[in-house]
Structure formats: C-alpha cells, structure tokens
Design an enzyme around this catalytic site. Structure first.
Site, PDB file in Angstrom:
ATOM      1  N   GLU A 269       0.888  -1.002   0.110  1.00 33.31           N
ATOM      2  CA  GLU A 269       0.034   0.627  -0.323  1.00 33.31           C
ATOM      3  C   GLU A 269       1.264   1.216   0.453  1.00 33.31           C
ATOM      4  O   GLU A 269       2.375   1.530   0.488  1.00 33.31           O
ATOM      5  CB  GLU A 269      -0.780  -0.072   1.416  1.00 33.31           C
ATOM      6  CG  GLU A 269      -1.865  -0.949   1.477  1.00 33.31           C
ATOM      7  CD  GLU A 269      -2.430  -1.089   2.423  1.00 33.31           C
ATOM      8  OE1 GLU A 269      -3.575  -1.560   2.661  1.00 33.31           O
ATOM      9  OE2 GLU A 269      -2.340  -0.767   3.662  1.00 33.31           O
TER      10      GLU A 269
ATOM     11  N   LYS B  30       3.406   7.098   2.907  1.00 34.86           N
ATOM     12  CA  LYS B  30       4.401   5.798   3.327  1.00 34.86           C
ATOM     13  C   LYS B  30       4.195   4.469   2.540  1.00 34.86           C
ATOM     14  O   LYS B  30       2.976   4.009   2.302  1.00 34.86           O
ATOM     15  CB  LYS B  30       3.613   5.409   4.772  1.00 34.86           C
ATOM     16  CG  LYS B  30       4.571   3.515   5.357  1.00 34.86           C
ATOM     17  CD  LYS B  30       4.296   3.887   6.774  1.00 34.86           C
ATOM     18  CE  LYS B  30       2.326   3.548   7.214  1.00 34.86           C
ATOM     19  NZ  LYS B  30       2.874   2.513   8.453  1.00 34.86           N
TER      20      LYS B  30
ATOM     21  N   ASP C 272      -7.098  -5.042  10.960  1.00 38.52           N
ATOM     22  CA  ASP C 272      -6.856  -3.744  10.689  1.00 38.52           C
ATOM     23  C   ASP C 272      -6.405  -4.387   9.257  1.00 38.52           C
ATOM     24  O   ASP C 272      -6.317  -3.042   8.138  1.00 38.52           O
ATOM     25  CB  ASP C 272      -5.330  -3.263  10.814  1.00 38.52           C
ATOM     26  CG  ASP C 272      -4.312  -4.766  10.535  1.00 38.52           C
ATOM     27  OD1 ASP C 272      -5.249  -5.378  10.343  1.00 38.52           O
ATOM     28  OD2 ASP C 272      -2.885  -3.983  10.844  1.00 38.52           O
TER      29      ASP C 272
ATOM     30  N   VAL D 157      -6.887   1.607  12.702  1.00 38.80           N
ATOM     31  CA  VAL D 157      -6.632   0.419  11.777  1.00 38.80           C
ATOM     32  C   VAL D 157      -4.974   0.960  11.300  1.00 38.80           C
ATOM     33  O   VAL D 157      -4.215   0.624  10.427  1.00 38.80           O
ATOM     34  CB  VAL D 157      -7.558   0.573  10.971  1.00 38.80           C
ATOM     35  CG1 VAL D 157      -8.393  -0.185  10.897  1.00 38.80           C
ATOM     36  CG2 VAL D 157      -8.017   2.037   9.952  1.00 38.80           C
TER      37      VAL D 157
END
Lengths: 343, 343
Positions: free
Chosen positions: A56, A69, A227, A293
């Site tokens: 991600e 990130k 999460d 999360v």
C-alpha cells in the site's frame, strides 16, 4: 540533498534516546496533528493486492508538507523468517515538490501505532487505569506496553498469547524494565480485572480474540489487530455494547472491527474528541473501543517527529536523490557531464 | 539490503554507457511490457494538488514485481532555479512485499519518456522518415533526439523554441554529436517538410503550439507536452483529422490532448498495435498522433531495465531499508539491542 534515516540509524537513535521517551514525545506530535485534522488532504490509500499479501501507498498533505508511506502486509512472511509488515516513508516540500526526508518505517510504524493507542487511551480510558491486559505479544506488544506506561503511567500487564515463544520474548524484553507482568492462562484470565484491554494478534482472519462476556463495564478496548478487510478480533456484541471511536470512518468501515457491522453503525472520529468537538468517555461504566487501523496522518506526524528529532545529530545521512542542474532546462548537460567520448 | 542508484551513479552510468545506447536498449524493455499490457495491475495515479503544482504516486504490478514512482510537476520551479519535474522510484517483490531496488528517476523519467516516444514512432511513423521537427528544446528535447536517432535512424532536426537560451543549450549539447540541426524562425518553419513533429513545451496552459494548417498529410505527431489537466499543445482540428494513439485511455482523457474532445472521442491504445491486436498506420497520407502523458508501466520497465543494467557494476550502493530481526516477532529486541541502559 535528502536526509535519510536507515535501519541502523533509527535503531541507534531509539536505543540511545529510549523507546519510552520517544513514544511519550511522539504522542504530542500526533495529537497536535489530530487536533487540526480538517486541514489535511485525506486521500485514500492505494492498495495492490496479491494472493500472499498487500502493498500500500498512504499519502497525505497539510498544504505545506507532503508525506507518504510504503507499507506491505504479508501474514505468511514470518513462516519464511521475514517481517509481516515493513515500511518506509518520505516527506516532501509542497511548494517545490522536492523530497526532503526519507526514513525506514518498519520501526517507526511500530512506534507510531503504539503512540496513537496511548494518545487515544489518554482521552478515553478511565483516569485511574493501572492494569492492562494484552492479548497477543507479537511485534507490536512491547511498544504498546511502553507507550501506555509513558503516557498513562500503567505498570501492570496481564498478558496472553497462543505462541509460548512470543510470550517468552515479551518477558525477556520487558521484565528488565520494571513492569509488573502476569502471564495469564487464557485470554479470559488475562482480561480479568484489567482497566484496558489491548488486542494485537496478527492472523489474517475473522477471529474472535475477545468475547462479549469477558468485557466488564468501564473497560477501554484498544483493538489494534483488526486492520484489513477480512481481519477482525472482536465479538460483534462488544461493539454494540460499547461506543466505538475510529481514526477515519471511511477507511475503518473497510478495514476495522466495524466491517462486521452495518454501513451506518455509529462511530465517533477520535480527532473530534481531541479537538473538543465530540464527547469521549461519559461515565465510569461505559465501554469505549478504539477500532485502530492506522492512518496516513499518524505516519506524517511520526516522520515529522523523527525529522525534528534527528536534526543536528549523527542519526541520518545525506543522499543525492534529486538531479539538480544549474540550468533547470539542461538535465542532459548534467547527465553527460562525465561522458568520456560520444554520447 | 536494497540497491540504490543515486544521482551521481545514474549520471556516471549514463555518461559511461552512452545515452543513445541506453535509450535504444530501453525501448526493448518497454515494448516487451507493452505487449503483455493486460497482465499489469493498472491502478490510477494518486495526485495531491496544490496551488503551485502536483505530487503524484504512480504504482503498478505484474504480479511478480511491484513498482511505483513519486513524481512532482511544478511549472514555476525553473523561475526559482529548480527542476519542473523530479522523481524517484522503487521496485518491490510481490511475494514478500519487501522493497528491492530504489532509484532517482528525474533522469530515468527523461530517458523512459524519450524511449517510449521512439517506440511508438517506430510503430506509427512512415518507415522512410528522416526529418524531425521539434517544438520546444527544454529538458526533454535532447533525449527525444537521441532516442529517435537510435531507434529510427533520424538524423535531421528542425528546431524551434520561444526561449533563445533553450535553443542555444540544445545546439551546444547536440551539435557535437553529429546531428544535422536547423534552427527555424518559427514553429511553422520548423514543421515544414518534417516527417515527424515532436511537441514538448512546458507551459501549464491550454496553448496551441501546433495549428492544423501546419500539419501535412502523412506526418506522425509525437505530442509530449500535454500531460496534465488544463495543459494541451495541439489544435483540436489536428486530432479530428488524424488518428490518435494513447497509452491508457482513462488517464489520457483526463491529462492528454484529448481532454479537449468528447469523452467518446475514438482512440487506440498503443499496446494493442504493438501486440498485433489493432492497426497502426494504414497508409502514407494518414496523420498519426501519439498523445503521450506517461504511464506507470513505462516507469516499471525503466526501473527493471536499470536494475538489470547496473547489476555487477559499481553504479549502485546497498542501503539498509528493511528492519529484519532474526526472530520476526522481536522487532523490539532489534531496536533496543544497542541500548546503553534503560529503555
């Protein structure tokens, strides 16, 4: 030049500064950013799924600084001797678009997740809380324990994990640091009498780590492990009995414990509590649930905290990431400046 | 360890290998990936807009390798001595989620943009093409010229720019490399008699660099500069007269020349031509237009090309980006291994 904090440098920084102090200081950075939540650009994270996991990108911006990130989640990695989650992150200057700071974030994510939990518990748990139950003593557990001690003064831990090696590791790491640690015989045993319950297990499945009958009135539940889609830890009945607080509703409905509930299940965004726009805990019998999360703004705060913390230290190196010719239109001249002969 | 190619190393690599040879070899990597286009995960890019520019993340994956590029676009940067576009990129292993390769991409983006243009022109321009008009002699221009010579054998350039300094720079860089260069007195003069017209101007505006009456039958237009919302270079009439080829239709309708046209304006994705699934040029009088905006798969191909090219060389360094404790659940032990006293 871009400042770069590699694994060696972040570990040296953490060891020399002290993890508990870092966590305690980081909470203030995160809380300051949560209080100005509406000023952030909250793009959804971009996920690339594969059979074994997900990669991600999580961007955000406050109009002055941009951050993102990179993070993966691969539940079967530990069976191959690899980390489930690794990450790195970048800050950039919105005015020029130039990157300015770059860091490993496997360690930094562990720190910011724990700091966020402690920040939320400070707002929601009963003030007199002194005992925490921890279901799951994996990667995140020691950071959680130190954050809660640093921020709330909690010193008694009642811990449980189905993996005896993980319990041993937890004791080995934290016993020397002055905690009162009780190893429970079951999840129910761990939870009994606790003021705060932290669930942080790693299975990518809809598991029920905590059942409704284990939860006493007044408890604050810090639910870390649920999460991603298809991964939850709590009995749905707990969510109905308690009041649920989230980071960013749209994301939590997909990834958090509340993916078990209807799309209009009522939740409160925690930034509203911190900014004085919503009520947190109402009384000592209310059950509060932080359905955590992880959100891009926490990473942004953590990166900015680290950037400030390593300034004027030896905990970073300069890297040459941006090609910058004297004449901005002459990139070619820069590239070929060292050309021995023909291009 | 992650392999890292910084600005110094990519410039050394380019200068020692030769830009024209790099471009020619890179075309084969890009074309191989375009031919297997359906096997890629084509997520939309994630843009963060601000008054001065945009910062974007462009991810893609072929199921084995994941890649993304960070890129900014700030048209007013040159007035402050900065590059309009800077970039860096990362490759990662889809199986583990671990990053493996990381590179500056300001230079690499310049290379892949030119390589993509030449790849498309090889498929669409008339085979006997030998003269290219270039409107705009900024950052991208020398790379375009060398890519077209390397791939199509084009040697005659008719160039025009409103900025005399940019023209001087172009001549200074390319005259020593054996090109036949004619500096035109206007855009129309530059275009006259050319087989291929490359438009690469940088204004963030709907400009008309090329008008319909300048375009003769049979020409291939390589339209580079119209690459974001509100930025176009071509007279809409040219798009109606010619046949338009794009990278990824959904993205080009937002960012390319065809943002001027109706949402159902017919286009052909160039991968279909390269894979033999669609017709490219039909005859010598047809006008073909490559409405280039740049797509994540080109960056992916360029990063993989660079990763292979620098293997077994001194053009990269190893960086420690992934915290990797012996016990995957003991990140805390790794972080505090060097702790002098209390944590």
């Amino acid at each position: 030049m871009v400042r770069f904090v590699d694994v060696g440098n972040i570990n040296r920084w953490a060891a020399e500064t002290g993890v508990e102090r870092i966590l305690t200081d980081m909470v203030e950075y995160i809380e300051r950013d949560f209080r100005r939540w509406p000023s952030f650009d909250k793009a959804p994270r971009v996920a690339s799924h594969s059979p074994l996991g997900v990669i991600e990108l999580m961007p955000t911006s406050d109009g002055e600084t941009y951050g993102f990130k990179y993070v993966n989640g691969h539940p079967s990695n530990p069976s191959r001797g690899l980390q489930t989650v690794t990450a790195f992150g970048v800050l950039a200057d919105v005015q020029s678009g130039y990157p300015t700071f770059w860091s490993e974030m496997t360690v930094l994510t562990a720190l910011r997740t724990a700091a966020t939990s402690a920040m939320v518990a400070r707002a929601l748990a009963r003030p007199a809380s002194h005992t925490m139950a921890m279901l799951g003593t994996g990667t995140q557990s020691e950071f959680q324990a130190l954050a809660f001690r640093g921020v709330l003064g909690l010193n008694r831990l009642q811990v449980w994990d189905t993996d005896p090696a993980a319990l041993d590791k937890f004791l080995r790491n934290l016993a020397p640091l002055g905690f009162e640690i009780v190893v429970a015989t079951s999840a129910a045993d761990a939870v009994f009498g606790a003021d705060i319950i932290t669930t942080c297990t790693a299975d990518k499945a809809n598991a029920t780590v905590l059942t409704d009958e284990m939860v006493e009135p007044g408890v604050h539940i810090n639910a870390i492990g649920g999460d991603c889609p298809g991964k939850t830890e709590l009995d749905a009945a707990i969510l109905l009995r308690g009041d649920v607080f989230v980071e960013f509703t749209a994301q939590t409905r997909i990834e958090g414990e509340i993916q078990q509930m209807d799309p209009d299940f009522p939740v409160t965004e925690i930034w509203q509590v911190l900014a004085g726009q919503a009520v947190g805990r109402r009384d000592d019998r209310q059950i509060t649930v932080f359905d955590s999360v992880g959100f891009a703004i926490e990473d942004f705060s953590a990166l900015r905290f680290l950037q400030d913390a390593v300034d004027h230290t030896t905990f970073y190196t300069d890297i040459d990431l941006v090609a910058d010719p004297d004449d901005p239109k002459d990139l070619f001249g820069l590239v070929t400046a060292g050309s021995p002969a023909l291009v």
